[in-house]
Design a protein around this motif. Structure first.
Motif, PDB file in Angstrom:
ATOM      1  N   LEU A 224       1.105  -1.235  -0.374  1.00  0.00           N
ATOM      2  CA  LEU A 224       0.583   0.281   0.277  1.00  0.00           C
ATOM      3  C   LEU A 224       1.043   1.385  -0.438  1.00  0.00           C
ATOM      4  O   LEU A 224       1.674   1.436   0.509  1.00  0.00           O
ATOM      5  N   GLN A 225       0.452   2.524  -0.332  1.00  0.00           N
ATOM      6  CA  GLN A 225       1.446   3.571  -0.616  1.00  0.00           C
ATOM      7  C   GLN A 225       0.229   4.925  -0.463  1.00  0.00           C
ATOM      8  O   GLN A 225      -1.002   4.453  -1.070  1.00  0.00           O
ATOM      9  N   ASP A 226       0.344   5.789  -0.083  1.00  0.00           N
ATOM     10  CA  ASP A 226      -0.083   6.824   0.051  1.00  0.00           C
ATOM     11  C   ASP A 226      -0.343   7.997  -1.226  1.00  0.00           C
ATOM     12  O   ASP A 226       0.656   8.071  -2.166  1.00  0.00           O
ATOM     13  N   ALA A 227      -1.327   7.710  -1.641  1.00  0.00           N
ATOM     14  CA  ALA A 227      -1.821   7.971  -2.767  1.00  0.00           C
ATOM     15  C   ALA A 227      -2.137   9.770  -2.737  1.00  0.00           C
ATOM     16  O   ALA A 227      -1.385  10.105  -4.240  1.00  0.00           O
ATOM     17  N   TRP A 228      -1.577  10.352  -1.525  1.00  0.00           N
ATOM     18  CA  TRP A 228      -1.610  12.010  -1.975  1.00  0.00           C
ATOM     19  C   TRP A 228      -0.461  12.398  -3.103  1.00  0.00           C
ATOM     20  O   TRP A 228       0.070  13.024  -4.055  1.00  0.00           O
ATOM     21  N   PRO A 229       1.511  11.403  -3.190  1.00  0.00           N
ATOM     22  CA  PRO A 229       2.027  12.046  -3.510  1.00  0.00           C
ATOM     23  C   PRO A 229       1.836  11.859  -5.125  1.00  0.00           C
ATOM     24  O   PRO A 229       2.592  12.113  -5.683  1.00  0.00           O
ATOM     25  N   ALA A 231      -0.751  11.785  -6.571  1.00  0.00           N
ATOM     26  CA  ALA A 231      -1.560  12.758  -7.637  1.00  0.00           C
ATOM     27  C   ALA A 231      -0.725  14.684  -6.930  1.00  0.00           C
ATOM     28  O   ALA A 231      -0.894  15.046  -8.103  1.00  0.00           O
ATOM     29  N   HIS A 232      -0.169  14.773  -6.335  1.00  0.00           N
ATOM     30  CA  HIS A 232       0.785  15.575  -5.757  1.00  0.00           C
ATOM     31  C   HIS A 232       2.052  15.495  -5.859  1.00  0.00           C
ATOM     32  O   HIS A 232       2.563  15.922  -4.480  1.00  0.00           O
ATOM     33  N   PRO A 233       2.885  15.313  -6.331  1.00  0.00           N
ATOM     34  CA  PRO A 233       4.484  15.316  -5.605  1.00  0.00           C
ATOM     35  C   PRO A 233       4.934  16.736  -5.530  1.00  0.00           C
ATOM     36  O   PRO A 233       5.786  16.669  -4.498  1.00  0.00           O
ATOM     37  N   PRO A 266      -0.849   3.617 -10.923  1.00  0.00           N
ATOM     38  CA  PRO A 266      -0.918   3.969 -11.918  1.00  0.00           C
ATOM     39  C   PRO A 266      -2.412   4.495 -12.223  1.00  0.00           C
ATOM     40  O   PRO A 266      -2.008   5.515 -12.955  1.00  0.00           O
ATOM     41  N   ARG A 267      -2.870   4.232 -12.116  1.00  0.00           N
ATOM     42  CA  ARG A 267      -4.792   4.462 -12.089  1.00  0.00           C
ATOM     43  C   ARG A 267      -5.176   5.641 -11.460  1.00  0.00           C
ATOM     44  O   ARG A 267      -6.078   6.784 -11.884  1.00  0.00           O
ATOM     45  N   VAL A 268      -4.075   6.541  -9.982  1.00  0.00           N
ATOM     46  CA  VAL A 268      -4.551   7.349  -9.818  1.00  0.00           C
ATOM     47  C   VAL A 268      -4.503   8.548 -10.133  1.00  0.00           C
ATOM     48  O   VAL A 268      -3.411   9.074 -11.411  1.00  0.00           O
ATOM     49  N   ARG A 269      -5.736   9.121 -10.699  1.00  0.00           N
ATOM     50  CA  ARG A 269      -5.826  10.574 -11.856  1.00  0.00           C
ATOM     51  C   ARG A 269      -5.918  12.286 -10.663  1.00  0.00           C
ATOM     52  O   ARG A 269      -5.830  13.196 -11.138  1.00  0.00           O
ATOM     53  N   ARG A 270      -6.719  12.067  -9.968  1.00  0.00           N
ATOM     54  CA  ARG A 270      -6.916  13.285  -9.185  1.00  0.00           C
ATOM     55  C   ARG A 270      -6.919  13.234  -7.569  1.00  0.00           C
ATOM     56  O   ARG A 270      -7.509  11.817  -7.462  1.00  0.00           O
ATOM     57  N   MET A 271      -6.948  14.180  -6.720  1.00  0.00           N
ATOM     58  CA  MET A 271      -7.153  13.790  -5.176  1.00  0.00           C
ATOM     59  C   MET A 271      -6.597  15.405  -5.026  1.00  0.00           C
ATOM     60  O   MET A 271      -6.598  16.199  -4.977  1.00  0.00           O
ATOM     61  N   LEU A 286     -11.880  12.943  -1.990  1.00  0.00           N
ATOM     62  CA  LEU A 286     -11.769  13.235  -2.784  1.00  0.00           C
ATOM     63  C   LEU A 286     -10.742  12.075  -3.671  1.00  0.00           C
ATOM     64  O   LEU A 286      -9.643  13.415  -3.833  1.00  0.00           O
ATOM     65  N   ILE A 287     -10.417  11.125  -3.828  1.00  0.00           N
ATOM     66  CA  ILE A 287      -9.680  10.425  -4.478  1.00  0.00           C
ATOM     67  C   ILE A 287     -10.867  10.005  -6.588  1.00  0.00           C
ATOM     68  O   ILE A 287     -11.137   9.555  -5.816  1.00  0.00           O
TER      69      ILE A 287
END
Length: 291
Positions: A224-229, A231-233, A266-271, A286-287
């Motif tokens: 598992l990895q935090d999705a925020w980075p 979408a917003h590195p 790779p499927r994360v588009r927006r957060m 929202l993700i």
């Protein structure tokens, strides 16, 4: 697929008013979500501030076309024998194939107040993503000992599910509880983790893992990895707690996270975080996933 996660503070806004409708409207204002994950949903606790009613029932009425799954971390009775429940809820309009509720560890910590915690898991099918395991939770606030034990268990639950997906049980029965289950390594873990990203438990959830029970060679790492980075590195997490309400401290912080397995990264588009609403003491997140 669009998912909103929100600690609702039993739908109690900073004005003291309790309104499940305001929570649903606030989530819808973020986007037309397919999955809604809510924490701190109450039923039967009429003595709590704002006198929340039967919130799972209220939410079901407010979400036509959605199926709701309520996981009560606390399920007890008052002195008059009236049932009281408090926990997490997942609502979705997507097809659902499996629901599980996992009590999380509650090791003794006599130095602070605490309560039982739960992880609710719904396996659903998204047209864009296929089979996805959605997990929502709310970890202990007051006890770091309990919170860290709960974080480790969340990771262990994900590892077990990935092992089941890579080496599923023999399918020998149909139309019985032994019938094949929709195991998947595609997972979303979201909720209020009651810690900042600098907490060691946040890193523990994301630790790589091997699957020793699998055949030689195993399977690709699905940590598992935090999705925020993803979408917003370019910037740190937007705050989700203590933004307006300073009861628990003056400095805004991110306590609400979405973790995704490597298969979904790779499927994360927006957060996004709603930084305006005061319908709860937390901000909704929202993700969005896509091709």
């Amino acid at each position: 697929m669009k998912l909103v996660t929100w600690n609702t503070q039993w739908s109690r806004g900073l004005d003291g008013h309790v309104s499940t409708k305001r929570i649903v409207d606030g989530a819808r204002a973020m986007d037309d979500f397919d999955v809604l994950c809510l924490q701190e949903i109450a039923s039967g606790y009429n003595g709590m501030p704002g006198a929340p009613g039967d919130q799972p029932a209220e939410l079901q009425a407010l979400l036509p076309g959605f199926r709701l799954f309520f996981g009560a971390a606390v399920d007890e009775f008052d002195r008059e024998g009236r049932r009281q429940r408090f926990g997490n809820l997942i609502a979705t309009r997507l097809p659902v194939s499996l629901v599980r509720h996992h009590p999380l560890p509650w090791p003794p910590d006599p130095t602070v107040s605490s309560m039982p915690r739960m992880c609710t898991v719904v396996t659903l099918t998204s047209p864009e993503l296929g089979t996805v395991r959605v997990m929502t939770t709310h970890l202990e606030y007051y006890s770091s000992v309990q919170r860290r034990a709960q974080a480790r268990t969340l990771r262990a639950l994900h590892i077990e599910a990935c092992e089941q997906a890579a080496a599923p049980p023999a399918a020998e029965f149909d139309d019985s509880p032994f019938q094949p289950k929709p195991h998947t390594q595609q997972a979303i873990l979201c909720g209020d983790f009651n810690m900042e990203a600098s907490d060691p438990a946040h890193a523990e959830i994301q630790e790589p893992f091997t699957a020793p029970s699998l055949p030689a060679g195993g399977a690709p790492d699905q940590r598992l990895q935090d999705a925020w980075p993803l979408a917003h590195p370019e910037r740190p997490h937007d705050p989700t707690f203590k933004l307006f309400d300073k009861t628990y401290g003056k400095d805004p912080a991110a306590f609400d996270f979405v973790f995704v397995s490597n298969a979904l990264a790779p499927r994360v588009r927006r957060m996004e975080v709603d930084l305006r609403t005061q319908a709860s003491d937390h901000q909704p997140v929202l993700i969005e996933f896509g091709d």
